[in-house]
Enzyme design. Structure first.
Site, short mmCIF file in Angstrom:
data_model
loop_
_atom_site.label_atom_id
_atom_site.label_comp_id
_atom_site.label_asym_id
_atom_site.label_seq_id
_atom_site.Cartn_x
_atom_site.Cartn_y
_atom_site.Cartn_z
N HIS A 176 -8.22 -4.77 -0.44
CA HIS A 176 -6.93 -4.08 -0.34
C HIS A 176 -5.88 -4.97 0.33
O HIS A 176 -4.71 -4.92 -0.03
CB HIS A 176 -7.12 -2.79 0.46
CG HIS A 176 -6.01 -1.81 0.33
ND1 HIS A 176 -5.71 -1.16 -0.85
CD2 HIS A 176 -5.10 -1.36 1.24
CE1 HIS A 176 -4.68 -0.36 -0.67
NE2 HIS A 176 -4.29 -0.45 0.60
N ASP A 215 -10.89 -4.17 -4.14
CA ASP A 215 -10.25 -3.16 -3.29
C ASP A 215 -11.18 -1.97 -3.12
O ASP A 215 -11.60 -1.35 -4.10
CB ASP A 215 -8.94 -2.72 -3.94
CG ASP A 215 -8.06 -1.91 -3.02
OD1 ASP A 215 -8.59 -1.13 -2.21
OD2 ASP A 215 -6.82 -2.03 -3.12
N SER A 258 0.80 -1.21 0.00
CA SER A 258 0.00 0.00 0.00
C SER A 258 0.84 1.28 0.00
O SER A 258 1.98 1.30 -0.47
CB SER A 258 -0.97 -0.05 1.19
OG SER A 258 -1.98 0.92 1.08
#
Length: 243
Positions: free
Chosen positions: A223, A195, A81
Site C-alpha cells: 500500500h 497491497d 490512499s
C-alpha cells in the site's frame, strides 16, 4: 525543478501526519512540495464532517484555502490512499482549473469501507505496529521505520479528539468522493501489486471511470508504494507530472 508546486496529501491511517507520511519522499521529488496536515490529523484535528465524502470535500476546501493564502494559482497533486487520494479527487472536481495533473494511490478511497475501524478498538503500541505493518509488502525490509513510526503515531492517535474524528470518517455514505466521470484532469492511479489494504481492482475501476485516467500497478509494492519502491515512485510521479 518545476515552477509549478506539487501538493502532497497524506494517507488516512490513525495518527498520521504530513511529516511522517512524506519525510523520506520529498527530497526525492524534483518539485517544490507543499505537504499540509489534512483536517482530522496531526495539527488539524477537528470535528464537523461525517463520512468519507464530507471529509474529502472539507479537505479540498482546506487545500484551496492554503493555496490561496500562499498565492499559488496552479499546482499538481499526489494523493495517498483514502484521505489524500479522496481529497485529491474532490479538489479536481471542485476546482479543475487549479490543477494540471494528479497522481492518486491505493484506490484513493473509492473502494469499500473497512469492516472494522483500524487500531482504535485496541489502541496499543502493538496494535499500531500491526496496523503499520500491513501498509508495506515486506515488514522485515522496513522494521526500523515501522518501529519508529509506531511510537510517533500512537502518541498522535491518542491526542484529544483524534479518535472521534477518525471514527467519523468511516460513517455515513461510503460512495466516491466526487463524480468521477466529470473529472477532466489527467490522473495516474498507482497501486501496489502486493497491497494488503486494498486490492488493485479498486484502482483499475477508478482509472476506468476517469475520462483521462491511467493505471499503474507497481510490482513488489504494498500500500505504501513510496516506501516499498521509492525510486520507482519518484520516476513514475516525475514522468507523469512533467508530461
Amino acid at each position: 525543478m518545476s515552477d509549478v508546486p506539487l501538493v502532497l496529501l497524506h494517507g488516512g491511517g490513525p495518527g498520521v501526519d504530513a511529516v511522517s507520511n512524506w519525510a523520506a519522499t520529498i527530497a526525492r521529488l524534483p518539485f517544490r512540495c507543499i505537504a499540509p496536515d489534512l483536517l482530522g490529523f496531526g495539527t488539524r484535528i477537528t470535528e464537523g464532517p461525517r463520512g468519507p465524502r464530507e471529509w474529502a470535500e472539507a479537505r479540498a476546501q482546506q487545500v484551496l484555502a492554503l493555496l490561496d493564502r500562499d498565492g499559488v494559482e496552479k499546482a499538481n497533486l499526489v494523493g495517498n490512499s483514502a484521505a489524500g487520494g479522496a481529497a485529491a479527487l474532490a479538489l479536481l472536481a471542485a476546482a479543475p482549473h487549479r490543477f494540471g495533473r494528479a497522481v492518486v494511490m491505493g484506490g484513493a478511497g473509492t473502494g469499500p469501507l473497512p469492516v472494522r475501524v483500524p487500531f482504535y478498538d485496541e489502541p496499543t503500541r502493538e496494535s499500531m505496529r500491526a496496523t503499520l505493518g500491513r501498509l508495506v509488502a515486506d515488514e522485515s525490509a522496513h522494521r526500523d521505520l515501522l518501529d519508529d513510526l509506531a511510537g510517533l503515531r500512537l502518541d498522535q492517535a491518542l491526542r484529544p479528539g483524534a479518535e472521534e474524528a477518525f471514527r467519523s470518517m468511516f460513517a455515513g455514505d461510503p460512495g466516491p468522493p466526487a463524480d468521477l466521470t466529470a473529472i477532466t484532469t489527467p490522473v495516474l492511479a498507482l497501486h501496489g501489486e502486493r497491497d494488503r489494504v486494498s486490492p488493485a481492482e479498486v484502482s483499475e475501476r477508478l482509472a476506468a471511470a476517469l475520462p483521462h485516467g491511467r493505471l499503474g500497478v507497481v510490482a513488489g509494492a504494498g500500500h505504501w508504494i513510496h516506501v516499498d519502491r521509492p525510486d520507482e515512485f519518484r520516476r513514475l510521479v516525475g514522468e507523469f507530472i512533467s508530461a
